[in-house]
Write an enzyme that holds these catalytic residues in place. Sequence first.
Site, mmCIF file in Angstrom:
data_model
loop_
_atom_site.group_PDB
_atom_site.id
_atom_site.type_symbol
_atom_site.label_atom_id
_atom_site.label_comp_id
_atom_site.label_asym_id
_atom_site.label_seq_id
_atom_site.Cartn_x
_atom_site.Cartn_y
_atom_site.Cartn_z
ATOM 1 N N SER A 188 78.268 -89.196 68.819
ATOM 2 C CA SER A 188 79.285 -88.587 69.679
ATOM 3 C C SER A 188 78.742 -87.617 70.712
ATOM 4 O O SER A 188 79.361 -87.400 71.738
ATOM 5 C CB SER A 188 80.319 -87.863 68.818
ATOM 6 O OG SER A 188 79.708 -86.839 68.064
ATOM 7 N N HIS A 221 83.561 -93.514 67.475
ATOM 8 C CA HIS A 221 83.490 -93.569 68.937
ATOM 9 C C HIS A 221 83.281 -94.984 69.465
ATOM 10 O O HIS A 221 83.559 -95.256 70.626
ATOM 11 C CB HIS A 221 82.372 -92.657 69.452
ATOM 12 C CG HIS A 221 82.692 -91.208 69.302
ATOM 13 N ND1 HIS A 221 83.284 -90.465 70.292
ATOM 14 C CD2 HIS A 221 82.546 -90.381 68.252
ATOM 15 C CE1 HIS A 221 83.476 -89.227 69.864
ATOM 16 N NE2 HIS A 221 83.033 -89.156 68.620
ATOM 17 N N LYS A 267 90.741 -91.739 69.354
ATOM 18 C CA LYS A 267 89.980 -91.914 70.592
ATOM 19 C C LYS A 267 90.485 -93.178 71.315
ATOM 20 O O LYS A 267 91.490 -93.109 72.000
ATOM 21 C CB LYS A 267 88.486 -91.930 70.253
ATOM 22 C CG LYS A 267 88.109 -90.646 69.468
ATOM 23 C CD LYS A 267 86.676 -90.552 69.110
ATOM 24 C CE LYS A 267 86.420 -89.560 67.989
ATOM 25 N NZ LYS A 267 86.764 -88.161 68.294
HETATM 26 C C1 LIG Z 1 81.611 -89.514 64.340
HETATM 27 C C2 LIG Z 1 82.990 -89.007 64.084
HETATM 28 N N1 LIG Z 1 83.584 -89.274 62.923
HETATM 29 C C3 LIG Z 1 84.832 -88.841 62.656
HETATM 30 C C4 LIG Z 1 85.543 -88.083 63.558
HETATM 31 C C5 LIG Z 1 86.883 -87.541 63.178
HETATM 32 O O1 LIG Z 1 87.925 -88.196 63.770
HETATM 33 P P1 LIG Z 1 89.386 -87.535 63.853
HETATM 34 O O2 LIG Z 1 89.483 -86.862 65.161
HETATM 35 O O3 LIG Z 1 90.317 -88.685 63.715
HETATM 36 O O4 LIG Z 1 89.519 -86.595 62.702
HETATM 37 C C6 LIG Z 1 84.975 -87.816 64.802
HETATM 38 C C7 LIG Z 1 85.769 -87.112 65.827
HETATM 39 O O5 LIG Z 1 85.631 -86.055 66.211
HETATM 40 C C8 LIG Z 1 83.654 -88.252 65.059
HETATM 41 O O6 LIG Z 1 83.054 -87.942 66.224
#
Ligand SMILES: Cc1ncc(COP(=O)(O)O)c(C=O)c1O
Lengths: 396, 82
Positions: free
Chosen positions: A192, A220, A251
């Site tokens: 990310s 992502h 996202k």
């Molecule tokens: C790699 C990764 N996993 C999980 C998440 C968590 O997603 P959510 O925003 O649905 O809690 C994110 C988001 O920030 C992320 O970048």
Amino acid sequence: MFDTDTNRNSVFAKFEKLAERMSAVSAVGRSPFGMRFDDMLSPTRARIGNEEILLAGTNNYLGLTYAPECTTAAKAAIDAHGTATTGSRLANGTYSDHLDLEEALKAYFGVASAIVCTTGYQANLAALSTLAGRGDHLLIDADSHACIYDACRLSDAETIRFRHNSPEDLAKRLSRLPDTGARLVVIEGLYSMLGDVAPVAEFLKVAHAHGAMLFVDEAHSVGCYGDHGRGVAQAQGVLDQVDFISGTFSKSFASIGGFIVSRHPALELIRLVSRPYLFTASGSPANVAAARAALGVIARDDQLGKRLWARANQLHAGLIAAGFQPASPPGPIIAIERPDDQTAVAEWNKLMDAGIYVNLAVPPATPQAKSLLRLSVSAAHTEADIDRILAAFRSL
Amino acid sequence: MTLANSDTFEKISAILKAHTAVTVPITPDLLIGADLAIDSVQMFDLVMEIEDAYDISFPIEEASGIDTVQSLVEAIERLKNV
Ligand SMILES: Cc1ncc(COP(=O)(O)O)c(C=O)c1O
């Protein structure tokens, strides 16, 4: 800036240094950590005061947040099923909407099992903390997202880190482990912060050769990579062999929520024992409906993905032409490393002055303590939008 | 053999020196966080290096209980015998 209380026994005393750092950053200009949009106008535009801001840091990769399919479905779900479920998936919080979405995910990924969670963060906690228990080992990429680290803390398994994106390093660490207990390797499809892609197929080979299962967080990458957005594992031809995939609806799917899917039907069993899954309310009807509608769009139509990649390539090439060095090859996340926090903060402010919002990413949220200007591209960006972003970067 | 003379201590001192910007002689009672300014993220990287130096598995859960150089040396001695 904050009253952290001078009493050293105060619960706030430990935040004193953080408060100082925040004050210092805010003194330079706007506070990047207190951003507030007064109005959202579209997937790529917001208003702050009287200024219209071009958004280039939203993770809204496919730009579906205003798609009529999604907004109509979300509104209809509120009218039909109300604003909230007011309970856990195991109690009163499972509606036919949640189950329909799980069936749609199974069909989309071609897997035996799918679990819909309330957020992506929760999905990783729910899966990892439960799949790996006492006597087991979690092997995680050193650059893992905070929620993977938090999941490891919640698990009774022991956690071993391996060097970022290095299947060789993973192999070395796997071969040091005792023969007892299960092994679960955790990687992300697309990272990310730096926007780099994992060699999933190679990790899969190493994991399976050492008797480990592979878990890929495609938060992502789903929607952006692979056939109709099925993710990096699919793009690398190993979707049918990867053991678990997690992701988010926050996202590309233009909603809030998360999921875990697996080719192993036994994934279903964690519903009965996973504390993060059990002890929180399920996703709201509107959120579930928006995610379901987005999945429908993504599975049906690959034009959005194509548009996203055209804009990503345009931005990446333009940044290089302007003398910047993106951290990774072209993709939906483009990170520009800056020499230090101060430079990054000053440039972030300049971009805001030019009406461009990007993400400011600084340690400890970044790998190798890097200071980054992080851009995310959207299929909703026009060619002219990308030109405007590039013009602002050229003026830095 | 006293701790300050042990092979592990010597080897760890060298690794710690490479990871800290603080130039003080490494002694067993030094605090890795407060005295050597090695934060929890850097500590995790240090753990990976120690795993390679000793060909051992060093779970990050073990690292969270370590505060002094001495406790790090003791953890390594323990993990070497697992
Ligand atoms: C790699 C990764 N996993 C999980 C998440 C968590 O997603 P959510 O925003 O649905 O809690 C994110 C988001 O920030 C992320 O970048």
